[in-house]
Design an enzyme around this catalytic site. Structure first.
Site, PDB file in Angstrom:
ATOM      1  N   ARG A  63       0.834  -1.208   0.000  1.00 15.09           N
ATOM      2  CA  ARG A  63       0.000   0.000   0.000  1.00 15.09           C
ATOM      3  C   ARG A  63       0.868   1.257   0.000  1.00 15.09           C
ATOM      4  NH1 ARG A  63      -1.377   1.386   4.634  1.00 15.09           N
ATOM      5  NH2 ARG A  63      -2.160  -0.613   5.372  1.00 15.09           N
ATOM      6  N   TYR A 115     -17.547  17.130 -13.998  1.00 15.00           N
ATOM      7  CA  TYR A 115     -18.102  15.780 -14.124  1.00 15.00           C
ATOM      8  C   TYR A 115     -19.091  15.561 -12.974  1.00 15.00           C
ATOM      9  CZ  TYR A 115     -18.358  10.746 -13.427  1.00 15.00           C
ATOM     10  OH  TYR A 115     -18.812   9.479 -13.201  1.00 15.00           O
ATOM     11  N   ASP A 189      -8.369  19.788 -13.255  1.00 12.51           N
ATOM     12  CA  ASP A 189      -8.679  18.451 -13.752  1.00 12.51           C
ATOM     13  C   ASP A 189      -8.432  18.487 -15.266  1.00 12.51           C
ATOM     14  OD1 ASP A 189      -9.903  16.201 -14.823  1.00 12.51           O
ATOM     15  OD2 ASP A 189     -11.507  16.163 -13.338  1.00 12.51           O
ATOM     16  N   LYS A 214      -9.428   7.568 -18.593  1.00 16.31           N
ATOM     17  CA  LYS A 214      -9.785   8.107 -19.907  1.00 16.31           C
ATOM     18  C   LYS A 214      -8.594   8.020 -20.872  1.00 16.31           C
ATOM     19  CE  LYS A 214     -13.474   9.112 -17.586  1.00 16.31           C
ATOM     20  NZ  LYS A 214     -13.994   7.924 -16.952  1.00 16.31           N
TER      21      LYS A 214
HETATM   22  O1  P1T Z   1     -14.256   7.581 -13.250  1.00 16.49           O
HETATM   23  P1  P1T Z   1     -13.077   8.076 -12.491  1.00 16.49           P
HETATM   24  O2  P1T Z   1     -11.781   7.495 -12.909  1.00 16.49           O
HETATM   25  O3  P1T Z   1     -13.294   8.024 -11.002  1.00 16.49           O
HETATM   26  O4  P1T Z   1     -12.913   9.639 -12.864  1.00 16.49           O
HETATM   27  C1  P1T Z   1     -13.847  10.609 -12.508  1.00 16.49           C
HETATM   28  C2  P1T Z   1     -13.752  11.779 -13.439  1.00 16.49           C
HETATM   29  C3  P1T Z   1     -13.031  12.893 -13.051  1.00 16.49           C
HETATM   30  N1  P1T Z   1     -12.892  13.968 -13.854  1.00 16.49           N
HETATM   31  C4  P1T Z   1     -13.459  13.987 -15.077  1.00 16.49           C
HETATM   32  C5  P1T Z   1     -13.294  15.212 -15.942  1.00 16.49           C
HETATM   33  C6  P1T Z   1     -14.195  12.893 -15.543  1.00 16.49           C
HETATM   34  O5  P1T Z   1     -14.721  12.962 -16.769  1.00 16.49           O
HETATM   35  C7  P1T Z   1     -14.361  11.765 -14.704  1.00 16.49           C
HETATM   36  C8  P1T Z   1     -15.168  10.585 -15.118  1.00 16.49           C
HETATM   37  N2  P1T Z   1     -16.038  10.839 -16.200  1.00 16.49           N
HETATM   38  C9  P1T Z   1     -16.891   9.941 -16.751  1.00 16.49           C
HETATM   39  C10 P1T Z   1     -17.031   8.675 -16.346  1.00 16.49           C
HETATM   40  C11 P1T Z   1     -17.680  10.462 -17.886  1.00 16.49           C
HETATM   41  O6  P1T Z   1     -18.269   9.663 -18.665  1.00 16.49           O
HETATM   42  O7  P1T Z   1     -17.742  11.684 -18.061  1.00 16.49           O
END
Ligand code: P1T
Length: 402
Positions: A63, A115, A189, A214
């Protein structure tokens, strides 16, 4: 660059090399492994043998540190041209870890368009611990200036935003915030553009965060998040929290992301090429009311985009003439664009933010932002350009004929 570095810090000579080269070589030094493996091995061991009590070779427990994770963190730091990077079990886990730097009574000034899950975490989880959040439209820097308070500790925004691709002048915001109080931590972000097209740290940001799920991983098979920073104080605090909270990704996932990143540059170029073609095609279509894409001159912040981004990415939004039924008919007919949440992977995806990714936003906020049922978000993949256009064309023709 030395390929013979063992376990040490990031090799900063490497930072002079191009993006694609760094993605292939940073953190991959074969001599860090006894075997001289060219590809970082997946070290699954949860614990590491010590020479004597509390005397170890840099790793104690999985961890707090893992060699495969370290390779990935070094490579990621090099892509962000940062001194440090840390990875987490998801993008939202990254946000929760950063928020741990705050305490009861602190204030966050956040972008009003985020998001849905990011907004939900601040609104329903962080708020429970006595942290207040003010949401403002960051595309007008004066709104941010007005919102800052004596207890503001964190400023958080997306640029471009999810889903409507609003752009914030990062440098202007950093100047305003740091002038007000240099202790405020500024987070961008950067998920929608990835480090390939935008380097927020260059404009005075303290932390750049990414949903690695992504573009950075790019293959729809890992959930992960990251931070990059040049500030050793923040790195130390966040490394402490990373271990204390424990939302770390698995070594196998780190291996997959490390592999995915090697083609980030190539993928981003193809995403952009396709997205630009798709946006231009949609702009001319009678069933499409409005198209939003960073690479179109019609984007209201095209001058800011030109100033701070080295490209436009692969995300395109459009408003369809009609209603949710028209949108559903269009989606039903698509063959290559898959109806699914998420974005940034090699295959093209499509979704309706109002009832999917942004359904958790309060309805009045959705209305204010312009996230209605006719808004469709496309994550344009790396397929052949003509095939994507053809797919959109036939589905739009069908929806238009109803
Ligand atoms: O899904 P995760 O890895 O926890 O990420 C969250 C997140 C954070 N910031 C942005 C700009 C994002 O687009 C996302 C996740 N977004 C999607 C799942 C979506 O379809 O927009």
């Amino acid at each position: 660059m030395s390929k013979n570095q063992v376990n040490g810090d990031v090799d900063h000579d490497l930072y002079k090399l191009g993006f694609g080269t760094r993605a292939l070589h940073a953190g991959q030094e074969p001599d860090q492994w006894n075997s001289r493996a060219v590809v970082p091995p997946i070290v699954m061991s949860t614990t590491f043998a010590q020479f004597a009590p509390a005397v170890h070779a840099g790793y104690e427990y999985g961890r707090s540190g893992n060699p495969t994770r370290n390779s990935l963190q070094k490579c990621l730091a090099s892509l962000d041209k940062a001194k440090f990077a840390l990875v987490y079990a998801s993008g939202l886990a990254t946000q929760a870890n950063i928020t741990q730097l705050l305490k009861e009574g602190d204030n966050i000034v956040a972008g009003d368009e985020l998001y849905g899950g990011t907004n939900r975490y601040f609104r329903t989880c962080a708020a429970k611990f006595g942290i207040s959040i003010d949401y403002v439209n960051f595309s007008k820097p004066e709104n941010v200036e007005r919102a800052l308070k004596s207890n503001t500790k964190l400023v958080w925004f997306e640029t471009p935003t999810n889903p409507l691709l609003k752009v914030t002048d990062i440098e202007a915001i950093c100047k305003i915030v740091k002038k007000f109080n240099s202790d405020i931590i500024i987070v961008v972000d950067n998920t929608f553009l990835s480090p390939y097209f935008q380097s927020p740290l260059n404009f005075g940001v303290d932390i750049v965060m990414n949903s690695i799920t992504k573009y950075i991983n790019g293959h729809s098979d890992v959930i992960m998040g990251s931070i990059s920073t040049n500030r050793s104080d923040l790195h130390q605090q966040l490394k402490y929290v990373q271990n204390a909270v424990g939302a770390v990704p698995s070594p196998f996932d780190c291996f997959l992301v490390n592999r995915g990143m090697k083609t980030l540059a190539l993928r981003m170029e193809q995403h952009q090429k396709n997205a630009l073609a798709v946006a231009k095609f949609l702009e001319e279509h009678p069933l499409v009311r409005k198209v939003i894409y960073l690479g179109l001159k019609s984007h209201p912040q095209y001058d800011v985009i030109k100033k701070q981004c080295s490209g436009f990415g692969g995300m395109v939004c459009m408003y369809i003439n009609g209603n949710l039924e028209t949108v559903k008919a269009f989606l039903e007919k698509l063959k290559l664009f898959t109806l699914a949440e998420s974005l940034g992977a090699v295959e093209s995806l499509v979704e309706v933010p109002s009832i999917m990714t942004h359904a958790s936003l309060p309805p009045e906020l959705r209305k204010e932002l312009g996230i209605d049922d006719t808004l469709v978000r496309l994550s344009v993949g790396i397929e052949n350009t003509d095939d994507l256009i053809q797919d959109l064309d036939q589905a739009l023709k069908y929806a238009n004929s109803l």
